[in-house]
Design an enzyme around this catalytic site. Sequence first.
Site, mmCIF file in Angstrom:
data_model
loop_
_atom_site.group_PDB
_atom_site.id
_atom_site.type_symbol
_atom_site.label_atom_id
_atom_site.label_comp_id
_atom_site.label_asym_id
_atom_site.label_seq_id
_atom_site.Cartn_x
_atom_site.Cartn_y
_atom_site.Cartn_z
ATOM 1 N N LYS A 212 0.836 -1.210 0.000
ATOM 2 C CA LYS A 212 0.000 0.000 0.000
ATOM 3 C C LYS A 212 0.867 1.254 0.000
ATOM 4 O O LYS A 212 0.642 2.170 -0.786
ATOM 5 C CB LYS A 212 -0.937 -0.011 1.206
ATOM 6 C CG LYS A 212 -1.850 1.218 1.258
ATOM 7 C CD LYS A 212 -2.694 1.258 2.521
ATOM 8 C CE LYS A 212 -3.852 0.312 2.475
ATOM 9 N NZ LYS A 212 -4.806 0.536 3.597
ATOM 10 N N GLU A 218 10.370 -5.460 3.821
ATOM 11 C CA GLU A 218 10.564 -6.806 3.264
ATOM 12 C C GLU A 218 10.164 -6.858 1.796
ATOM 13 O O GLU A 218 10.864 -7.439 0.955
ATOM 14 C CB GLU A 218 9.744 -7.832 4.057
ATOM 15 C CG GLU A 218 10.120 -7.966 5.521
ATOM 16 C CD GLU A 218 9.273 -7.094 6.432
ATOM 17 O OE1 GLU A 218 9.123 -7.453 7.611
ATOM 18 O OE2 GLU A 218 8.766 -6.049 5.956
ATOM 19 N N GLY A 273 -5.013 -4.338 5.474
ATOM 20 C CA GLY A 273 -4.196 -5.315 4.763
ATOM 21 C C GLY A 273 -4.760 -6.720 4.770
ATOM 22 O O GLY A 273 -4.823 -7.393 3.732
ATOM 23 N N ARG A 274 -5.195 -7.187 5.950
ATOM 24 C CA ARG A 274 -5.678 -8.563 6.030
ATOM 25 C C ARG A 274 -7.101 -8.719 5.499
ATOM 26 O O ARG A 274 -7.645 -9.827 5.468
ATOM 27 C CB ARG A 274 -5.578 -9.077 7.465
ATOM 28 C CG ARG A 274 -6.265 -8.225 8.505
ATOM 29 C CD ARG A 274 -5.867 -8.653 9.909
ATOM 30 N NE ARG A 274 -6.362 -7.752 10.942
ATOM 31 C CZ ARG A 274 -5.778 -6.598 11.287
ATOM 32 N NH1 ARG A 274 -4.697 -6.187 10.656
ATOM 33 N NH2 ARG A 274 -6.277 -5.845 12.263
ATOM 34 N N GLU A 359 -3.954 -11.112 14.446
ATOM 35 C CA GLU A 359 -3.596 -9.712 14.240
ATOM 36 C C GLU A 359 -4.791 -8.813 14.527
ATOM 37 O O GLU A 359 -4.639 -7.704 15.018
ATOM 38 C CB GLU A 359 -3.099 -9.502 12.806
ATOM 39 C CG GLU A 359 -2.453 -8.140 12.568
ATOM 40 C CD GLU A 359 -1.729 -8.058 11.247
ATOM 41 O OE1 GLU A 359 -0.580 -8.560 11.160
ATOM 42 O OE2 GLU A 359 -2.302 -7.517 10.282
ATOM 43 N N HIS A 390 -1.969 -38.276 11.307
ATOM 44 C CA HIS A 390 -0.739 -39.039 11.531
ATOM 45 C C HIS A 390 0.330 -38.185 12.194
ATOM 46 O O HIS A 390 1.516 -38.517 12.141
ATOM 47 C CB HIS A 390 -0.239 -39.601 10.195
ATOM 48 C CG HIS A 390 -1.189 -40.591 9.596
ATOM 49 N ND1 HIS A 390 -1.089 -41.951 9.808
ATOM 50 C CD2 HIS A 390 -2.289 -40.411 8.820
ATOM 51 C CE1 HIS A 390 -2.076 -42.569 9.181
ATOM 52 N NE2 HIS A 390 -2.820 -41.660 8.573
ATOM 53 N N LYS A 518 8.515 -3.508 13.282
ATOM 54 C CA LYS A 518 9.184 -2.889 12.137
ATOM 55 C C LYS A 518 10.181 -1.837 12.590
ATOM 56 O O LYS A 518 11.309 -1.771 12.095
ATOM 57 C CB LYS A 518 8.137 -2.248 11.218
ATOM 58 C CG LYS A 518 7.243 -3.223 10.483
ATOM 59 C CD LYS A 518 6.238 -2.453 9.626
ATOM 60 C CE LYS A 518 5.290 -3.383 8.902
ATOM 61 N NZ LYS A 518 4.293 -2.619 8.088
#
Length: 550
Positions: A212, A218, A273-274, A359, A390, A518
Amino acid sequence: MNPENNVPELPDLTAQWDAVEAEHRRLANIRMADLFAADAKRAETMTLVAAGITLDFSKNILDAGALGALHGLAKAAGVAARREAMFTGAIINTTEVRKVLHVALRDRSGVLEAGSGLPPGTMAAERERCYAFARKVRAGEWTGHTGQRIRAVVNIGIGGSDLGPAMAYRALRIFAIRGIAFRFVSNVDGTALDEALEGLDPATTLFIVASKTFTTDETLTNAKSARQWLLASGAGEAGIPRHFAAVSTNAKEVAAFGIAPENMFGFWDFVGGRYSLWSSIGLANMIAIGPEHFDAFLDGAAEMDKHFRTAPAERNLPITLALIGIWYRNLFNRATQAVLPYSEALSCFPAYLQQLEMESNGKGIRLDGSPVTHATAPVIWGEPGTNGQHAFHQLLHQGPEWMPIDFILPVKHLGKFPDHQTKLIANCLAQSSALMLGKSAEVVEREMIAAGVEPEEARRLAPHRAFPGNRPSNTILVDALTPARLGALIALYEHKVFVQSVVWGINAFDQWGVELGKVAARGVEAVLRANAGSSVSDPSTNRLIANIRN
């Protein structure tokens, strides 16, 4: 509502929590099998259906009395009013002073857009820009700098700019175009980019940089390295616009990177964002499954939105799922929630929900600035069945602590091996049944003796082979994992998280803890890149830096 800061006046829920706690004391030691024995229609009355999704919540330590108390809690907390505030564009993200209107992105009628303050048709126009670009890439009309068609799309983002697109691509891969590879890079670890670029031809690779602000460290680190990879192939600076598109709101930084303005696709600050998969952030998915299927994806979510907004609370899937989660988190003190999709296509769904739930609701401060008085988000985890059977299902069945579980089961298989589906369904249903019923040591002992085991040996082994049972779960059936049903499933969990945030009195739409990390990382990086005399304020971290330098 305080008109100066948009912070709602949080109601006193003491009486409602007391009522819920009284129901917990009544049911804490009851067995679900006895609840079924007492109510022949329990499985029927505790099943809800909407948007192609069926929620069976009958295998829970709940009855009508407990559900009534939980619904009383939600009503007193003001869930209905806050829900309407969200849908109509009120500023409910009060710490960032923003509206929360991701629901408007999937309302293709444009009605909900009115609450955004945007000119009518703005969202549809931006979506059509994305669609036009996607159609060109899919048709081979968009070419790289050598004139060759695109054969690989690499989405570079992190958080919601990666988890959503990567999860949705995996889930809907059967609908994806063949002949174009799709890869997703988020981790700043160079290995991630190495692996994503392995075997790709720079001349036929398109990068989508999703950020954005276009300053996310990153993402920009990976994007700049991808840019160098392309330039090293001989593309030249003039080739950058043919191989990079951006999803961002920062036109200046996008242009400085070398991306053409017409290849920048935007969204708005009322889209977190999410919650951004429905926006231009889904560009890679639009290319993969095509605009028509992406429309169906939006429509499925919109169908769940309509159900959430209009269905009575007692028949409302998101509200019911949210209250069950509160029941176990706050009354039974369960710190974790397992999400077990019996679908390989949904293998990334638990990771997607980790961000969505943890979050959003991993907060310790309420909207009015006071500390929370109850636990909030549980730890979300899970893997697809039957793999988990398993691995960690041993703990689910016989561990000393239990946790609530959501089983997610697409009923119809859309792939090439439909005969496998009966086994998959059988395993899913058997797990939830066995977790609820268990098997006593006495029954195990009798069965072993009947099978020819000596009585003394049967008595010795019986405790090890017994199962306590009474371990609750929801079963969520999806008729088939189509774009529409995936949209509805995601929206179901989005609204569940929102309802819980209202009951807990917290803001589900900020993430200041992410921002703290951050800022701290930038400080440590500066020390790592400086001379040996520099340091941070934390002696343990300074010692680790010294060890790393050595």
